[in-house]
Design a protein around this motif. Structure first.
Motif, mmCIF file in Angstrom:
data_model
loop_
_atom_site.group_PDB
_atom_site.id
_atom_site.type_symbol
_atom_site.label_atom_id
_atom_site.label_comp_id
_atom_site.label_asym_id
_atom_site.label_seq_id
_atom_site.Cartn_x
_atom_site.Cartn_y
_atom_site.Cartn_z
ATOM 1 N N ARG A 25 6.897 -9.673 -9.981
ATOM 2 C CA ARG A 25 8.302 -9.304 -10.199
ATOM 3 C C ARG A 25 9.061 -10.419 -10.916
ATOM 4 O O ARG A 25 9.867 -10.165 -11.810
ATOM 5 C CB ARG A 25 8.937 -9.006 -8.832
ATOM 6 C CG ARG A 25 10.407 -8.622 -8.894
ATOM 7 C CD ARG A 25 10.602 -7.247 -9.495
ATOM 8 N NE ARG A 25 12.003 -6.882 -9.448
ATOM 9 C CZ ARG A 25 12.933 -7.343 -10.298
ATOM 10 N NH1 ARG A 25 12.582 -8.180 -11.257
ATOM 11 N NH2 ARG A 25 14.185 -6.963 -10.185
ATOM 12 N N ASP A 70 7.818 -10.421 -14.571
ATOM 13 C CA ASP A 70 8.432 -9.331 -15.334
ATOM 14 C C ASP A 70 9.886 -9.648 -15.673
ATOM 15 O O ASP A 70 10.362 -9.343 -16.776
ATOM 16 C CB ASP A 70 8.350 -8.026 -14.542
ATOM 17 C CG ASP A 70 6.922 -7.508 -14.429
ATOM 18 O OD1 ASP A 70 6.071 -7.966 -15.214
ATOM 19 O OD2 ASP A 70 6.674 -6.655 -13.555
ATOM 20 N N ASP A 100 12.030 -6.387 -16.580
ATOM 21 C CA ASP A 100 12.660 -5.854 -15.383
ATOM 22 C C ASP A 100 13.973 -6.596 -15.181
ATOM 23 O O ASP A 100 14.225 -7.615 -15.839
ATOM 24 C CB ASP A 100 11.747 -6.033 -14.161
ATOM 25 C CG ASP A 100 12.000 -4.989 -13.086
ATOM 26 O OD1 ASP A 100 13.146 -4.497 -13.012
ATOM 27 O OD2 ASP A 100 11.067 -4.675 -12.319
ATOM 28 N N PHE A 143 15.578 -11.264 -11.150
ATOM 29 C CA PHE A 143 15.150 -11.363 -9.757
ATOM 30 C C PHE A 143 15.210 -12.814 -9.322
ATOM 31 O O PHE A 143 14.596 -13.688 -9.923
ATOM 32 C CB PHE A 143 13.727 -10.825 -9.580
ATOM 33 C CG PHE A 143 13.195 -10.988 -8.177
ATOM 34 C CD1 PHE A 143 13.724 -10.238 -7.129
ATOM 35 C CD2 PHE A 143 12.187 -11.890 -7.901
ATOM 36 C CE1 PHE A 143 13.247 -10.382 -5.838
ATOM 37 C CE2 PHE A 143 11.700 -12.033 -6.615
ATOM 38 C CZ PHE A 143 12.233 -11.282 -5.578
ATOM 39 N N PRO A 203 9.931 -7.289 -3.367
ATOM 40 C CA PRO A 203 8.925 -6.212 -3.337
ATOM 41 C C PRO A 203 8.047 -6.314 -2.091
ATOM 42 O O PRO A 203 7.875 -7.390 -1.507
ATOM 43 C CB PRO A 203 8.107 -6.471 -4.612
ATOM 44 C CG PRO A 203 8.994 -7.283 -5.486
ATOM 45 C CD PRO A 203 9.833 -8.120 -4.578
#
Length: 232
Positions: free
Chosen positions: A93, A96, A102, A105, A115
């Motif tokens: 995550r 990405d 994405d 994060f 996640p």
């Protein structure tokens, strides 16, 4: 497994065996009957080291076996169902997000949910003697990423007032499928706590150095449940 006996017992046993050699050889004017007694004690100690003997005492003597498992160390020999929970989805995550594939994060932002851990089912075999403990892990199904994992060094740890018995080890792992940045083999460590309330259950954390040069090495949780074997 001898490590959990402590230095006093190990040194005392070594001294006894050294002295008994002189006694059985007839030194110090020891009688024949005394030498026979010493030989019987030595033979009992040596026979007790044999896997079938100590495992029989540990597993078939009821209260005595349970006491020895608690005071010395349990018999871990057997096949285990393993659940590995990896933090790789969290690492991915972040990757990405860094590639702008994405949304942003921040792992340090506790208000932003992370996640779920990736769950992998494996099986493990443990072979334990007084002198060594070896563990191997394999995937349960074909197509898994993990090909095999084996221990390089193991250390059984005795319990204290603050913690239960543990099994700590270093392992070497090989994966079936490798990314271009992967090493052919990589290494890691694990610390498993032996559940005193549930026989045959070990759980704890692991971490590895897979692709550490790229900063994407992972960690996670391990839970091992021993398969029951009928003794009929």
């Amino acid at each position: 497994m001898y490590q959990v006996l402590g230095p006093k017992i190990l040194i005392g046993t070594a001294c006894w065996l050294a002295v008994s050699i002189f006694l059985m050889a007839g030194h110090f004017g020891v009688s024949v009957n005394a030498r026979i007694v010493v030989a019987v004690v030595d033979g009992t100690l040596l026979i007790g080291l044999a896997n079938p003997v100590w495992r029989f005492i540990w597993n078939r003597t009821g209260p005595l076996g349970r006491w020895l498992s608690k005071k010395v160390y349990p018999d871990l020999n057997g096949t285990y169902d393993v659940v590995l929970e990896s933090n790789w989805p969290i690492v991915k995550r972040m990757l990405d997000a860094s590639r702008k594939e994405d949304e942003r994060f921040d792992p340090f932002n506790l208000d932003q949910p992370a996640p779920d851990l990736q769950r992998v089912e494996l099986e493990a075999t443990i072979e334990q003697t007084w002198f060594d403990i070896c563990m191997r892990m394999y995937p349960k199904a074909t197509g898994a990423v993990i090909k095999s994992s084996r221990t390089l060094v193991t250390a059984p740890l005795e319990s204290t007032a603050a913690k239960d018995k543990e099994l700590v080890y270093l392992f070497e792992q090989e994966n079936e499928k490798r990314a271009p940045t992967d090493d052919e083999r990589f290494y890691g460590a694990a610390r498993l706590v032996i559940d005193p309330a549930v026989p045959g259950r070990l759980s704890g954390e692991y971490w590895n150095n897979r692709s550490w040069r790229r900063g994407v090495n992972a960690a996670g949780r391990l839970t091992l449940i021993k398969r029951l074997v009928s003794r009929d």
